[in-house]
Design an enzyme around this catalytic site. Structure first.
Site, PDB file in Angstrom:
ATOM      1  N   GLN A 233       6.409 -45.937 -18.449  1.00 43.42           N
ATOM      2  CA  GLN A 233       5.224 -45.322 -19.032  1.00 43.42           C
ATOM      3  C   GLN A 233       3.953 -46.108 -18.750  1.00 43.42           C
ATOM      4  O   GLN A 233       2.862 -45.699 -19.139  1.00 43.42           O
ATOM      5  CB  GLN A 233       5.417 -45.188 -20.545  1.00 43.42           C
ATOM      6  CG  GLN A 233       6.563 -44.277 -20.935  1.00 43.42           C
ATOM      7  CD  GLN A 233       6.909 -44.346 -22.417  1.00 43.42           C
ATOM      8  OE1 GLN A 233       6.251 -45.039 -23.201  1.00 43.42           O
ATOM      9  NE2 GLN A 233       7.950 -43.641 -22.821  1.00 43.42           N
TER      10      GLN A 233
ATOM     11  N   HIS B 211       6.232 -47.651 -24.217  1.00 45.34           N
ATOM     12  CA  HIS B 211       5.352 -47.822 -25.374  1.00 45.34           C
ATOM     13  C   HIS B 211       4.236 -48.846 -25.152  1.00 45.34           C
ATOM     14  O   HIS B 211       4.098 -49.823 -25.874  1.00 45.34           O
ATOM     15  CB  HIS B 211       6.180 -48.203 -26.609  1.00 45.34           C
ATOM     16  CG  HIS B 211       7.232 -47.226 -26.961  1.00 45.34           C
ATOM     17  ND1 HIS B 211       8.099 -47.390 -28.025  1.00 45.34           N
ATOM     18  CD2 HIS B 211       7.592 -46.033 -26.396  1.00 45.34           C
ATOM     19  CE1 HIS B 211       8.933 -46.370 -28.088  1.00 45.34           C
ATOM     20  NE2 HIS B 211       8.639 -45.535 -27.102  1.00 45.34           N
TER      21      HIS B 211
ATOM     22  N   GLU C  66       3.227 -38.932 -35.896  1.00 47.43           N
ATOM     23  CA  GLU C  66       2.272 -39.082 -36.991  1.00 47.43           C
ATOM     24  C   GLU C  66       0.826 -38.934 -36.540  1.00 47.43           C
ATOM     25  O   GLU C  66       0.473 -39.252 -35.405  1.00 47.43           O
ATOM     26  CB  GLU C  66       2.429 -40.463 -37.642  1.00 47.43           C
ATOM     27  CG  GLU C  66       3.765 -40.690 -38.313  1.00 47.43           C
ATOM     28  CD  GLU C  66       3.881 -42.049 -38.967  1.00 47.43           C
ATOM     29  OE1 GLU C  66       4.899 -42.296 -39.633  1.00 47.43           O
ATOM     30  OE2 GLU C  66       2.941 -42.885 -38.823  1.00 47.43           O
TER      31      GLU C  66
ATOM     32  N   TYR D 148       1.266 -49.516 -41.228  1.00 43.04           N
ATOM     33  CA  TYR D 148       1.701 -48.123 -41.155  1.00 43.04           C
ATOM     34  C   TYR D 148       3.217 -47.964 -41.107  1.00 43.04           C
ATOM     35  O   TYR D 148       3.717 -46.864 -40.918  1.00 43.04           O
ATOM     36  CB  TYR D 148       0.977 -47.416 -39.998  1.00 43.04           C
ATOM     37  CG  TYR D 148      -0.470 -47.219 -40.372  1.00 43.04           C
ATOM     38  CD1 TYR D 148      -0.888 -46.083 -41.036  1.00 43.04           C
ATOM     39  CD2 TYR D 148      -1.394 -48.246 -40.172  1.00 43.04           C
ATOM     40  CE1 TYR D 148      -2.197 -45.936 -41.459  1.00 43.04           C
ATOM     41  CE2 TYR D 148      -2.713 -48.112 -40.597  1.00 43.04           C
ATOM     42  CZ  TYR D 148      -3.108 -46.954 -41.242  1.00 43.04           C
ATOM     43  OH  TYR D 148      -4.393 -46.827 -41.689  1.00 43.04           O
TER      44      TYR D 148
ATOM     45  N   TYR E 138      17.130 -41.688 -32.051  1.00 43.31           N
ATOM     46  CA  TYR E 138      17.636 -40.661 -31.135  1.00 43.31           C
ATOM     47  C   TYR E 138      19.145 -40.466 -31.294  1.00 43.31           C
ATOM     48  O   TYR E 138      19.677 -39.404 -30.981  1.00 43.31           O
ATOM     49  CB  TYR E 138      17.278 -41.023 -29.690  1.00 43.31           C
ATOM     50  CG  TYR E 138      15.787 -40.999 -29.447  1.00 43.31           C
ATOM     51  CD1 TYR E 138      15.077 -39.809 -29.530  1.00 43.31           C
ATOM     52  CD2 TYR E 138      15.090 -42.162 -29.149  1.00 43.31           C
ATOM     53  CE1 TYR E 138      13.705 -39.776 -29.321  1.00 43.31           C
ATOM     54  CE2 TYR E 138      13.725 -42.141 -28.929  1.00 43.31           C
ATOM     55  CZ  TYR E 138      13.034 -40.945 -29.018  1.00 43.31           C
ATOM     56  OH  TYR E 138      11.674 -40.925 -28.815  1.00 43.31           O
TER      57      TYR E 138
END
Length: 366
Positions: A85, A149, A241, A251, A262
């Site tokens: 990513q 991420h 979210e 958070y 998963y």
């Protein structure tokens, strides 16, 4: 005398050169979708320049400038770590661009034994064809590996500081570890220094750039009409979210979540815990949110203050509004395939990047 914002909007309208138009049915009637650029390879972010042109990043490390329907390469981009990513990610054009010529970028960079999210700045040449004076102003504390991420949006705060979203790099516990920036929103000055009023500057065990923490992978970020930061972030299986980001807040990831792993296993301790902030809204099942914009209401007053978020999974743009926040509409067509980024243009139109179509689109009144 015209205000500078009005001049920019007029220049922007004069610049527009569109391909054949399409239609999109919405709560505001049938809107026009115009393809502004095509043939893009994994586009990730874009930003509007005052002359009406547009900068577009591709994950592989390419920066394009779109001018009157044509695009050209911009040279001078730093090497990026294209891994999973990661790669060249967001681009941000600050409010003082006409004076500074500065453009800010987020990207993944190689580090010892892995890679991490970084922030760089350079000056765009007068002809818009190269970046000069590239400077890296921030990098994630080394120690992360893998290709997951990275975050990573960059937003200019009303006071001129920079908010940057960083994922936990697939290392879940690190999002609760203040000695690392993984899973956080950081706040830095434009030169990479640390603002003296950041929440953890006096904690010797914490990284001073951290503004909030306990995030999983925030890939959308934008300011509301009062200048407050909002982010959208990926959950696991469920639990995506939308969060109103507050100074020093935790958070919760991976201690609390509205999703599951998963594998189907429970995440952490449940959905709530003292000292941990609740999301303003969450999706279950996950939509894979990327890109977030709060709309001014310029062309569609009924949408003033609403939050728009792109879905990479279900191929639509979510419009959220109300109190409590709720998903009020799904803007969907064949062109909203894997929406990566979404922004309001100077003229009030809404633009979005479709990874699936490899294209940039403009949404305007029908």
């Amino acid at each position: 005398m015209l205000k500078s914002s009005t001049v920019i909007a007029l220049l922007f309208l004069a610049f527009l050169h569109v391909s054949p138009v399409l239609a999109l049915d919405t709560s505001q009637g049938k809107l026009t979708l115009s393809k502004m650029a095509s043939g893009l390879d994994e586009p990730w972010g874009f930003g509007f320049l005052p002359d009406g042109s547009v900068l577009i990043t591709e994950k592989g490390g390419t920066l394009w400038r779109l001018v009157d329907g044509d695009r050209h390469l911009v040279d001078g981009m730093a090497e990026v770590a294209e891994q999973g990513q990661g790669g060249l990610l967001d681009v941000m054009i600050p409010r003082d661009f006409q004076a500074s010529r500065e453009v800010f970028f987020t990207y993944s960079k190689w580090q010892p034994d892995g890679s991490g999210t970084a922030v760089g700045v350079a000056r765009l040449s007068e002809d818009g064809r190269r970046l000069d004076g590239w400077t890296e102003i921030f990098e994630l504390t080394p120690g992360s590996s893998g290709g997951r991420h990275f975050g990573s949006r960059i937003v200019e705060a009303p006071d001129g500081t920079l908010f940057v979203t960083i994922g936990e790099r697939g290392d879940r516990p690190s999002a609760q570890d203040l000695s690392r920036e993984n899973g956080s929103v950081i706040r830095i000055n434009r030169d990479g220094s640390i603002p003296v009023d950041n929440p953890f500057v006096d904690d010797p065990a914490a990284r001073p750039a951290i503004w909030s923490y306990g995030h999983r992978n925030p890939q959308g970020a934008g300011l509301d009409l009062d200048g407050n930061l909002w982010v959208s972030e990926h959950g696991a299986r469920g639990g995506d979210e939308v969060n109103a980001v507050r100074k020093g807040a935790n958070y919760g990831w991976p201690v609390i979540s509205y999703g599951r792993h998963y594998s189907g296993a429970k995440i952490g301790e449940g959905t709530a815990k003292d000292g941990m902030a609740q999301p303003e809204f969450y999706w279950d099942p996950s939509i894979a949110p990327s890109g977030l914009m709060v709309y001014s209401g310029a062309l569609w007053p009924e949408w003033e203050g609403d939050i728009f978020v792109g879905s990479l999974k279900f191929d639509y743009i979510a419009r959220l509004g109300g109190d409590p926040l709720a998903e009020e509409e799904q803007l969907q067509s064949g062109e909203t395939e894997r929406v990566r980024d979404i922004r309001e243009a100077p003229d009030g139109s809404i633009w979005f990047l479709s990874v699936g179509r490899g294209a940039l689109y403009r949404m305007s009144p029908g």
